[in-house]
Design a protein around this motif. Sequence first.
Motif, short mmCIF file in Angstrom:
data_model
loop_
_atom_site.label_atom_id
_atom_site.label_comp_id
_atom_site.label_asym_id
_atom_site.label_seq_id
_atom_site.Cartn_x
_atom_site.Cartn_y
_atom_site.Cartn_z
N GLN A 114 0.39 4.62 1.47
CA GLN A 114 -0.55 5.13 2.47
C GLN A 114 -0.91 6.60 2.24
O GLN A 114 -2.01 7.02 2.58
N SER A 119 0.82 -1.22 0.00
CA SER A 119 0.00 0.00 0.00
C SER A 119 0.85 1.26 0.00
O SER A 119 1.95 1.29 0.55
N THR A 171 -2.66 -0.26 -10.37
CA THR A 171 -3.71 0.55 -9.73
C THR A 171 -3.36 2.03 -9.75
O THR A 171 -4.23 2.88 -10.00
N VAL A 215 -1.70 8.08 -0.38
CA VAL A 215 -2.84 8.24 -1.29
C VAL A 215 -3.89 7.14 -1.07
O VAL A 215 -4.82 6.99 -1.87
N ASP A 216 -3.74 6.36 0.01
CA ASP A 216 -4.70 5.29 0.33
C ASP A 216 -4.90 4.33 -0.84
O ASP A 216 -6.03 3.95 -1.15
N GLU A 217 -3.83 3.95 -1.49
CA GLU A 217 -3.97 3.01 -2.61
C GLU A 217 -3.24 1.72 -2.27
O GLU A 217 -2.28 1.74 -1.49
N PHE A 218 -3.72 0.61 -2.81
CA PHE A 218 -3.12 -0.68 -2.46
C PHE A 218 -3.13 -1.65 -3.64
O PHE A 218 -3.89 -1.47 -4.59
N GLY A 219 -2.29 -2.64 -3.53
CA GLY A 219 -2.27 -3.74 -4.49
C GLY A 219 -2.11 -5.04 -3.73
O GLY A 219 -1.61 -5.03 -2.60
#
Lengths: 105, 138
Positions: B83, B81, B104, B85-89
């Motif tokens: 953090q 992740s 993503t 930008v609060d994005e994860f894979g």
Amino acid sequence: MKVHEFEKIVNKLGLKTRNAGDRLAWFVYNGQTVVRTRRSQGNKEQPGDKIRQQLKLDEKQLAGLIGCEVSLEDYINILKDRKIIAAEPQSNSQQQAAQHKSTKA
Amino acid sequence: MSQYLVLDQPKPEVVPSPGKPAIRSQPVVLQKVLQRISVEFRKPEPRPTEILLGTINRCEFRVIKAIPVHLDARGDTVVASWQQVDEFGMGNSTSVACDDLGHTIAELYESLEADESQLGPDLAGVWRVLKEHIARRS
């Protein structure tokens, strides 16, 4: 988080979705894209904490959203409290919630 | 008098087996007669929890500032992740999770770029951070 729980949130909030490898979802309010989330395709368990952070909710609110305790209108108010969307007169917010509901239907 | 000491080299492993000590050995030339040796068994290094991602797997984008990635192993799944930008894979290994995260991030870049004029304050912040780290190749 299970796939059906994610889909329940998508339906309840009337999120706009697009399938692009993953399933992407956006919450649009007053013409502004406010929050976005996504889940991977397939039936894999999704990381609920990451989706919760994307939706700007705490654990209790997410549980309420999946269950029945948190409605679309409640969600809009949560986002307003967190300054994710600008506060506005109450009537507008209710109108928007009603608009979302009618779009879903 | 020089004396040679050669320790056995373990067979190469792509991923060290969990719980098995990673013996690091190499031939060394000793300047004195060997009287006593000490052997150190190192514990296998655990999966890192923070890495910097310098590329993403979409050729139309380049990383202009390394992306700080948090790694979290959950059972047989790794969640990578970003953090800020609060994005994860996700994936069944660190590299697959980072690939998924890169994919993503590229999707997010395209989406936010398309809706740039209609972003709420939070996503506008995400878009600013994305542009600091990612750029389209010209």
